[in-house]
Design a protein around this motif. Structure first.
Motif, PDB file in Angstrom:
ATOM      1  N   ARG A 229       0.813  -1.156  -0.023  1.00  0.00           N
ATOM      2  CA  ARG A 229      -0.054   0.037   0.039  1.00  0.00           C
ATOM      3  C   ARG A 229       0.944   1.200   0.006  1.00  0.00           C
ATOM      4  N   LEU A 230       0.604   2.152  -0.959  1.00  0.00           N
ATOM      5  CA  LEU A 230       1.369   3.345  -1.081  1.00  0.00           C
ATOM      6  C   LEU A 230       0.555   4.595  -0.533  1.00  0.00           C
ATOM      7  N   MET A 231       1.265   5.274   0.352  1.00  0.00           N
ATOM      8  CA  MET A 231       0.770   6.303   0.838  1.00  0.00           C
ATOM      9  C   MET A 231       1.133   7.575   0.359  1.00  0.00           C
ATOM     10  N   PRO A 232       0.460   8.696   0.571  1.00  0.00           N
ATOM     11  CA  PRO A 232       0.860   9.966  -0.155  1.00  0.00           C
ATOM     12  C   PRO A 232       2.330  10.312   0.294  1.00  0.00           C
ATOM     13  N   GLY A 233       3.050  10.821  -0.683  1.00  0.00           N
ATOM     14  CA  GLY A 233       4.481  11.298  -0.590  1.00  0.00           C
ATOM     15  C   GLY A 233       5.588  10.131  -0.223  1.00  0.00           C
ATOM     16  N   ALA A 234       5.098   8.807  -0.276  1.00  0.00           N
ATOM     17  CA  ALA A 234       5.860   7.847  -0.114  1.00  0.00           C
ATOM     18  C   ALA A 234       7.146   7.584  -1.031  1.00  0.00           C
ATOM     19  N   ILE A 235       8.343   7.335  -0.527  1.00  0.00           N
ATOM     20  CA  ILE A 235       9.365   6.971  -1.543  1.00  0.00           C
ATOM     21  C   ILE A 235       9.346   5.712  -2.357  1.00  0.00           C
ATOM     22  N   ILE A 236       9.448   5.983  -3.660  1.00  0.00           N
ATOM     23  CA  ILE A 236       9.133   4.749  -4.424  1.00  0.00           C
ATOM     24  C   ILE A 236      10.663   4.089  -5.114  1.00  0.00           C
ATOM     25  N   ALA A 237      11.519   5.267  -5.265  1.00  0.00           N
ATOM     26  CA  ALA A 237      12.652   4.799  -5.923  1.00  0.00           C
ATOM     27  C   ALA A 237      13.805   5.612  -5.386  1.00  0.00           C
ATOM     28  N   GLU A 238      15.028   5.418  -5.489  1.00  0.00           N
ATOM     29  CA  GLU A 238      16.240   6.118  -5.125  1.00  0.00           C
ATOM     30  C   GLU A 238      17.254   6.219  -6.416  1.00  0.00           C
TER      31      GLU A 238
END
Length: 588
Positions: free
Chosen positions: A129-138
């Motif tokens: 589950r992805l929340m607003p502002g979550a880091i998805i990649a670097e």
């Protein structure tokens, strides 16, 4: 189908359309045959008003204005750092390839390189589950900064599909998301964000950590907190830009956003040339690896000058959301206020003090309010610190921009013309400057430097204030009539002014001084004062004390003690004791 309108009036950068073509307030539009970039700033049923961010000469009534349907925004993705943009985030290097040394009108370039492939490491898994502002990649954006690709603040859902680690452009999809309403959305590295809307954060923290700059008069006397606001007002040639350069070079911020707003072109050239040669003392990498420049020089259109501050601020908030500490150098907010005044005049609004618009104060407060130490939506902590230069005409601090700025900043570094003429740099005057952060930061200084740090700082300020009142008497009747204890105050104040407050930006040790050395310097100066005062109280005349060269030796500590050898200060304590014993023996 894009909405369109027809020009019927042109007044400099302000263009009027008849009727209501259906545009929104703050919508970005393309004006005329050359597609000049503009923004809607006024809407009534009879008339639509647009400010154009480019030169409008040659534009004529009857030409078409095309709406984009979205507000003026910046593109947020890897590639922002180590770059130089104009006021509306067009990269100047790309513009130069297309139009040479002068920016041609209506030029359209991508804000960021869409062809470059970035080595991307994904940090989310399928089904998460992805929340607003979550880091998805670097992405390793530069040698100094890891760019954390985040989900947009208005996006929440479950990850249906995610790509493997590898090389991707900023426009290639990295994952597919099922939103909470059941629709699917593909996320790339790129976000668009309107420049006039602050990016959301979860929580704002009070100021508790200082922004350490390595400049003694700032760190010790008038400290600025991370997430704080400071103003540097000063007349022409007093060193506003150079003070900001020093802070940008040495402050312990992770990212620097330098906004040249209406300044001279040669100053921005100097920033470019200097910063590209400088090595970051923390990482050993080039300083530009963690710096972005926004250049909006005094010969560029005024409307874009007004937008440049917001563009830089939005870029800063984006890096804050990744968990970085960002410092903004806005040079100068006076030129920004002058752009507001010019546009306001063309819009025929009622002028307030000195012709500035009545909303000058609210615009300044909206700008400085976006600073702060925040807990971000993804749980990280970051800060935006704003340092704004103010250029009052004739160095008059009672003019509206300085006075209104004073209301909204908690740190005021007032530059003084007489100090700069006397070659005392930084020319920040200790009697007109102040910092409201001292009490907030006192616990940090006590825990991380020394329990006596703030006490010693206050004693130095007391001596300088005492000197100021004594100088009134000296100007009238001369220094010879003063009693010896007051002569000593003048001598120690000189040691503080020349040996502590004055700093040499071109000396390898003095250009940036660690807090430990700053504290030890205060200790030595105050110890000299204590020993000398004992001698004076025993009846030794000041003339005997001045025969020794101890005062000059203490002044030169800043050069003679290397930053990495604080143990050498013990030798100076011994020198002061030897001086004390010599004077006692001589007069025994």
């Amino acid at each position: 189908m894009a909405k369109t309108g027809v020009i019927y009036g042109i007044n400099g950068p302000v263009v009027s359309l008849q009727g209501d073509p259906g545009f929104q307030m703050n919508e970005m539009v393309y004006v005329g045959r050359e597609n000049l970039v503009g923004e809607v700033i006024g809407l009534t049923s009879e008339k639509t008003t647009i400010q154009v961010y480019e030169e409008t000469s040659g534009l004529k009534p009857g030409e078409i204005v095309i709406g984009t349907g979205s507000p003026v925004s910046v593109t947020l993705a890897p590639g922002i750092l180590n770059n130089i943009f104009d006021g509306i985030q067009r990269p100047l290097t790309e513009i130069a390839k297309g139009s040479g040394y002068y920016i041609s009108r209506g030029i359209s370039v991508n804000s960021l390189d869409t062809d470059k492939k970035w080595d991307t490491h994904l940090t989310v898994k399928k089904g998460e589950r992805l929340m607003p502002g979550a880091i998805i990649a670097e992405v390793q954006e530069t040698r100094a900064i890891v760019h954390k690709v985040m989900a947009p603040p208005d996006t929440e859902g479950y990850v249906l599909d995610v790509v493997s680690d590898g090389l991707y452009t900023i426009e290639e999809p990295l994952l597919t998301l099922q939103l909470m309403d059941g629709t699917e959305r593909k996320l790339t590295m790129t976000q668009k964000w309107p420049i006039r809307i602050p990016r959301p954060a979860a929580k704002r923290f009070p100021a508790v950590k200082p922004l350490i700059t390595g400049q003694r008069i700032l760190d010790t006397m008038f400290p600025l907190a991370k997430g704080g606001t400071a103003a540097i007002p000063g007349g022409f040639g007093t060193g506003k830009t150079m003070t900001q350069h020093q802070v940008a070079k040495w402050a312990d911020a992770d990212v620097i956003i330098y906004i040249g707003c209406g300044e001279r072109g040669n100053e921005m050239t100097q920033v470019l040339e200097e910063f590209s040669k400088l090595i970051d003392p923390k990482s050993g990498n080039p300083l530009m690896d963690r710096t972005t420049l926004i250049a909006n020089t005094s010969n560029m259109p005024v409307a874009a000058r007004e937008a440049s501050l917001y563009s830089g601020l939005t870029l800063a908030e984006y890096y804050r959301d990744m968990g970085y500490h960002v410092a903004i150098m806005a040079d100068s907010t006076s030129r920004w206020a002058e752009a507001l005044r010019e546009l306001s005049g063309r819009l025929e609004e009622m002028p307030a003090e000195e012709g500035f618009p009545a909303y000058l104060a609210s615009r300044l407060s909206a700008f400085y309010e976006r600073a702060g130490m925040m807990q971000n939506l993804n749980g990280t902590e970051g800060s935006v610190t704003i340092i704004g230069a103010v250029s009052p005409q004739g160095g008059d601090f009672s003019e509206p921009v300085t006075q209104n700025t004073k209301r909204f900043v908690r740190c005021f570094w007032g530059l003084d013309k007489s100090l700069s003429y006397a070659r005392h740099f930084p020319a920040i005057h200790w009697l007109t400057s102040y910092s409201e952060y001292i009490n907030d930061l006192a616990p940090w200084y006590m825990d991380h430097v020394d329990k006596k740090f703030v006490h010693n700082r206050n004693r130095l300020m007391a001596i300088l204030n005492q000197e100021s009142s004594l100088m009134e008497i000296v100007k009238l009747i001369g220094a010879d009539v003063l009693p010896d204890d007051q002569k000593l105050v003048l001598e120690i104040a000189k040691v503080i002014r020349v040996g502590f407050l004055q700093q040499n930006a071109f000396h390898k040790d003095d250009t940036c001084v660690p807090l430990e050395k700053q504290f030890k310097m205060m200790e030595v100066i105050l110890y000299l004062y204590k020993r000398s005062r004992t001698l004076i109280s025993m009846g030794m005349p000041m003339s005997v004390l001045k025969e020794e060269d101890i005062f000059d030796k203490i002044i030169s500590i800043k050069y003679d003690v290397p930053n990495d050898k604080p143990q050498m200060f013990q030798e100076y304590m011994k020198l002061i004791d030897e001086f004390y014993n010599r004077v006692m023996e001589r007069n025994a």
